[in-house]
Design a protein around this motif. Structure first.
Motif, PDB file in Angstrom:
ATOM      1  N   ALA A   1       0.824  -1.209   0.000  1.00 53.83           N
ATOM      2  CA  ALA A   1       0.000   0.000   0.000  1.00 53.83           C
ATOM      3  C   ALA A   1       0.861   1.263   0.000  1.00 53.83           C
ATOM      4  CB  ALA A   1      -0.917  -0.011   1.222  1.00 53.83           C
ATOM      5  N   VAL A   2       2.048   1.181   0.590  1.00 48.72           N
ATOM      6  CA  VAL A   2       2.964   2.319   0.610  1.00 48.72           C
ATOM      7  C   VAL A   2       3.773   2.388  -0.677  1.00 48.72           C
ATOM      8  CG1 VAL A   2       4.970   3.337   1.779  1.00 48.72           C
ATOM      9  CG2 VAL A   2       3.118   2.315   3.123  1.00 48.72           C
ATOM     10  N   ARG A   3       4.219   1.237  -1.149  1.00 48.45           N
ATOM     11  CA  ARG A   3       5.122   1.182  -2.315  1.00 48.45           C
ATOM     12  C   ARG A   3       4.620   0.114  -3.291  1.00 48.45           C
ATOM     13  NH1 ARG A   3       9.501   4.906  -2.910  1.00 48.45           N
ATOM     14  NH2 ARG A   3      11.173   3.927  -4.099  1.00 48.45           N
ATOM     15  N   PRO A   4       3.602   0.427  -4.102  1.00 49.82           N
ATOM     16  CA  PRO A   4       2.992  -0.596  -4.972  1.00 49.82           C
ATOM     17  C   PRO A   4       3.971  -1.243  -5.947  1.00 49.82           C
ATOM     18  CG  PRO A   4       1.634   1.389  -4.869  1.00 49.82           C
ATOM     19  CD  PRO A   4       2.931   1.720  -4.215  1.00 49.82           C
ATOM     20  N   GLN A   5       4.989  -0.507  -6.361  1.00 58.85           N
ATOM     21  CA  GLN A   5       5.918  -1.032  -7.361  1.00 58.85           C
ATOM     22  C   GLN A   5       6.986  -1.952  -6.768  1.00 58.85           C
ATOM     23  OE1 GLN A   5       5.829   1.983  -6.136  1.00 58.85           O
ATOM     24  NE2 GLN A   5       7.749   3.109  -6.313  1.00 58.85           N
ATOM     25  N   GLU A   6       6.966  -2.134  -5.461  1.00 60.98           N
ATOM     26  CA  GLU A   6       8.033  -2.902  -4.817  1.00 60.98           C
ATOM     27  C   GLU A   6       7.456  -4.077  -4.042  1.00 60.98           C
ATOM     28  OE1 GLU A   6      10.985  -1.787  -1.234  1.00 60.98           O
ATOM     29  OE2 GLU A   6      11.429  -0.726  -3.113  1.00 60.98           O
ATOM     30  N   ASP A   7       7.992  -5.253  -4.305  1.00 65.10           N
ATOM     31  CA  ASP A   7       7.615  -6.452  -3.550  1.00 65.10           C
ATOM     32  C   ASP A   7       8.699  -6.663  -2.492  1.00 65.10           C
ATOM     33  OD1 ASP A   7       6.503  -8.745  -2.626  1.00 65.10           O
ATOM     34  OD2 ASP A   7       7.002  -9.979  -4.368  1.00 65.10           O
ATOM     35  N   ALA A   8       8.418  -6.223  -1.271  1.00 62.50           N
ATOM     36  CA  ALA A   8       9.463  -6.154  -0.253  1.00 62.50           C
ATOM     37  C   ALA A   8       9.857  -7.521   0.303  1.00 62.50           C
ATOM     38  CB  ALA A   8       9.025  -5.240   0.886  1.00 62.50           C
ATOM     39  N   ILE A   9       8.926  -8.469   0.323  1.00 61.39           N
ATOM     40  CA  ILE A   9       9.203  -9.777   0.929  1.00 61.39           C
ATOM     41  C   ILE A   9       9.148 -10.843  -0.151  1.00 61.39           C
ATOM     42  CG2 ILE A   9       8.435 -11.476   2.630  1.00 61.39           C
ATOM     43  CD1 ILE A   9       7.275  -9.162   4.254  1.00 61.39           C
ATOM     44  N   ARG A  10      10.161 -11.663  -0.163  1.00 60.46           N
ATOM     45  CA  ARG A  10      10.277 -12.706  -1.187  1.00 60.46           C
ATOM     46  C   ARG A  10       9.955 -14.068  -0.577  1.00 60.46           C
ATOM     47  NH1 ARG A  10      15.616 -14.937  -2.851  1.00 60.46           N
ATOM     48  NH2 ARG A  10      16.367 -13.322  -1.419  1.00 60.46           N
ATOM     49  N   THR A  11       9.203 -14.867  -1.324  1.00 57.77           N
ATOM     50  CA  THR A  11       8.886 -16.230  -0.893  1.00 57.77           C
ATOM     51  C   THR A  11       9.795 -17.219  -1.610  1.00 57.77           C
ATOM     52  OG1 THR A  11       6.564 -15.659  -0.544  1.00 57.77           O
ATOM     53  CG2 THR A  11       7.086 -17.996  -0.779  1.00 57.77           C
ATOM     54  N   LEU A  12      10.438 -18.079  -0.856  1.00 54.35           N
ATOM     55  CA  LEU A  12      11.227 -19.168  -1.437  1.00 54.35           C
ATOM     56  C   LEU A  12      10.481 -20.464  -1.143  1.00 54.35           C
ATOM     57  CD1 LEU A  12      13.373 -16.861  -0.253  1.00 54.35           C
ATOM     58  CD2 LEU A  12      14.993 -18.441  -1.320  1.00 54.35           C
ATOM     59  N   ARG A  13       9.859 -20.988  -2.167  1.00 55.91           N
ATOM     60  CA  ARG A  13       8.968 -22.140  -1.991  1.00 55.91           C
ATOM     61  C   ARG A  13       9.706 -23.312  -1.340  1.00 55.91           C
ATOM     62  NH1 ARG A  13       4.166 -21.497  -4.199  1.00 55.91           N
ATOM     63  NH2 ARG A  13       3.841 -19.894  -5.808  1.00 55.91           N
TER      64      ARG A  13
ATOM     65  N   ILE B   1      11.091 -23.328   1.422  1.00 60.61           N
ATOM     66  CA  ILE B   1      12.182 -22.907   2.324  1.00 60.61           C
ATOM     67  C   ILE B   1      11.671 -21.887   3.346  1.00 60.61           C
ATOM     68  CG2 ILE B   1      14.478 -21.903   2.466  1.00 60.61           C
ATOM     69  CD1 ILE B   1      14.955 -22.811  -0.418  1.00 60.61           C
ATOM     70  N   GLY B   2      11.236 -20.720   2.851  1.00 60.77           N
ATOM     71  CA  GLY B   2      10.782 -19.704   3.798  1.00 60.77           C
ATOM     72  C   GLY B   2      10.678 -18.348   3.117  1.00 60.77           C
ATOM     73  N   TYR B   3      11.106 -17.314   3.849  1.00 58.11           N
ATOM     74  CA  TYR B   3      10.948 -15.944   3.377  1.00 58.11           C
ATOM     75  C   TYR B   3      12.231 -15.155   3.589  1.00 58.11           C
ATOM     76  CZ  TYR B   3       5.962 -17.083   3.613  1.00 58.11           C
ATOM     77  OH  TYR B   3       4.728 -17.678   3.450  1.00 58.11           O
ATOM     78  N   ALA B   4      12.351 -14.097   2.766  1.00 54.77           N
ATOM     79  CA  ALA B   4      13.511 -13.191   2.888  1.00 54.77           C
ATOM     80  C   ALA B   4      13.089 -11.805   2.453  1.00 54.77           C
ATOM     81  CB  ALA B   4      14.674 -13.689   2.040  1.00 54.77           C
ATOM     82  N   LEU B   5      13.878 -10.835   2.855  1.00 53.24           N
ATOM     83  CA  LEU B   5      13.642  -9.444   2.444  1.00 53.24           C
ATOM     84  C   LEU B   5      14.242  -9.220   1.072  1.00 53.24           C
ATOM     85  CD1 LEU B   5      12.352  -6.888   3.812  1.00 53.24           C
ATOM     86  CD2 LEU B   5      14.690  -6.180   4.332  1.00 53.24           C
ATOM     87  N   ASN B   6      13.429  -8.691   0.145  1.00 53.01           N
ATOM     88  CA  ASN B   6      13.931  -8.350  -1.172  1.00 53.01           C
ATOM     89  C   ASN B   6      14.728  -7.056  -1.117  1.00 53.01           C
ATOM     90  OD1 ASN B   6      13.374 -10.243  -3.182  1.00 53.01           O
ATOM     91  ND2 ASN B   6      11.238  -9.616  -3.353  1.00 53.01           N
ATOM     92  N   PRO B   7      15.734  -6.898  -1.982  1.00 53.97           N
ATOM     93  CA  PRO B   7      16.424  -5.603  -2.063  1.00 53.97           C
ATOM     94  C   PRO B   7      15.469  -4.548  -2.617  1.00 53.97           C
ATOM     95  CG  PRO B   7      17.172  -7.069  -3.816  1.00 53.97           C
ATOM     96  CD  PRO B   7      16.314  -7.894  -2.921  1.00 53.97           C
ATOM     97  N   PRO B   8      15.787  -3.269  -2.454  1.00 54.50           N
ATOM     98  CA  PRO B   8      14.908  -2.217  -2.967  1.00 54.50           C
ATOM     99  C   PRO B   8      14.740  -2.319  -4.480  1.00 54.50           C
ATOM    100  CG  PRO B   8      16.550  -1.295  -1.494  1.00 54.50           C
ATOM    101  CD  PRO B   8      16.942  -2.717  -1.724  1.00 54.50           C
ATOM    102  N   ALA B   9      13.568  -1.963  -4.943  1.00 57.80           N
ATOM    103  CA  ALA B   9      13.290  -2.022  -6.368  1.00 57.80           C
ATOM    104  C   ALA B   9      14.036  -0.912  -7.098  1.00 57.80           C
ATOM    105  CB  ALA B   9      11.791  -1.897  -6.605  1.00 57.80           C
TER     106      ALA B   9
END
Length: 230
Positions: free
Chosen positions: A208-220, A222-230
Motif C-alpha cells: 500500500a505504501v510502495r505498490p511497485q516494490e515487492d518487499a518480501i520474497r517467498t522461497l517455496r 524454504i521460507g521468506y527473505a527481504l527483497n532488495p529495494p526495487a
C-alpha cells in the motif's frame, strides 16, 4: 559582452588595446588618468580593468588600493607597464593584481590574458546537490514502530516482529520455524500457516505504501527473505 576599462595615459597604446579588444568582442572604455579611471570604474563597474602603473597623476598601485577600499568586490586587474623591474611585478601581484603585462606587448597575447583572467574570476558553478533518497526502513523500537519510505506502518505485534527480523538480517532467508521461534512468545503452540497469514497481511501493508516494490520474497519450500529495494 564584457566591459573592459583601460586606464592608460598614452593614447596610441590605449587605441591599440581598445581596437584589439573591440575586435575580439569586448566593450572598452578609456581613461587617461588615475582619478578619471577611478570615477569610471565606480560608475561603469567593468568586468576587468587594464591598469598602467606609470600614470601622470598617481601610480597604478594607488589606483588599485583605492578600488579595493571603495568597492566590496573590485573587478580583476591586469597591470600594464613599461617597467621591467621584478619588484614592480611582485608589488603589483601582492596587492591583488590578477596578471601583469609588460610593454611592448602582442595584442593577441593581451586578448588571451584578458580572457584567461575573466575565466578565472567567474564564480564557480555550484555542484548540484544530490537528492536524498528516502530511507527504506526505519525502526523505532520504543514505540514498536517501523517506517517504510518515511511512512509509519500500522502493524500488529507479530507483523512488527516479523518485519524487524527481516530488516535486521536483510540478506538472510528465514525458515518458517525460525520465524516462529523469533517472533512468537509460544511458538510450540503455533502452526506454520500462521506465518503465511501474517506475511500476507504484512505484504499488503507494505504494498500500500510502495505498490511497485515487492518487499518480501517467498522461497517455496524454504521460507521468506527481504527483497532488495526495487
Amino acid at each position: 559582452m564584457s566591459a573592459v576599462l583601460i586606464i592608460e595615459n598614452e593614447p596610441a597604446i590605449a587605441e591599440t588595446i581598445c581596437y584589439a579588444l573591440n575586435t575580439d568582442g569586448f566593450k572598452t572604455h578609456w581613461s587617461a588618468t588615475g582619478a578619471d579611471g577611478l570615477e569610471q570604474a565606480l560608475a561603469l563597474r567593468p568586468q576587468l580593468i587594464i591598469l598602467d602603473i606609470g600614470l601622470p597623476d598617481m601610480n597604478g598601485f594607488d589606483v588599485l588600493r583605492s578600488l579595493q577600499a571603495r568597492l566590496a568586490a573590485p573587478p580583476p586587474v591586469i597591470f600594464l607597464t613599461a617597467r621591467t623591474e621584478e619588484i614592480d611585478r611582485v608589488v603589483g601581484l601582492e596587492l591583488g593584481a590578477d596578471d601583469y603585462i609588460g610593454k611592448p606587448f602582442s595584442p593577441r597575447e593581451l586578448n588571451a590574458r584578458v580572457r584567461a583572467v575573466l575565466r578565472r574570476s567567474q564564480p564557480k558553478p555550484e555542484a548540484p546537490q544530490p537528492i536524498a533518497a528516502p530511507e527504506r526502513f526505519r525502526i523505532f523500537p520504543e514505540q514498536y514502530e517501523i517506517r517504510y519510505y518515511g511512512l509509519p506502518l500500522d502493524l500488529t505485534l507479530q507483523e512488527y516482529r516479523l518485519l524487524h527480523t527481516f530488516i535486521s538480517q536483510p540478506q538472510r532467508v528465514f525458515t518458517r520455524e525460525e520465524l516462529l521461534a523469533q517472533c512468537w512468545d509460544a511458538p510450540e503452540h503455533r502452526l506454520d500457516r500462521a506465518i503465511d497469514t501474517h506475511i500476507k497481511t504484512l505484504r499488503a501493508k507494505l504494498h500500500a505504501v510502495r505498490p511497485q516494490e515487492d518487499a518480501i520474497r517467498t522461497l517455496r519450500g524454504i521460507g521468506y527473505a527481504l527483497n532488495p529495494p526495487a
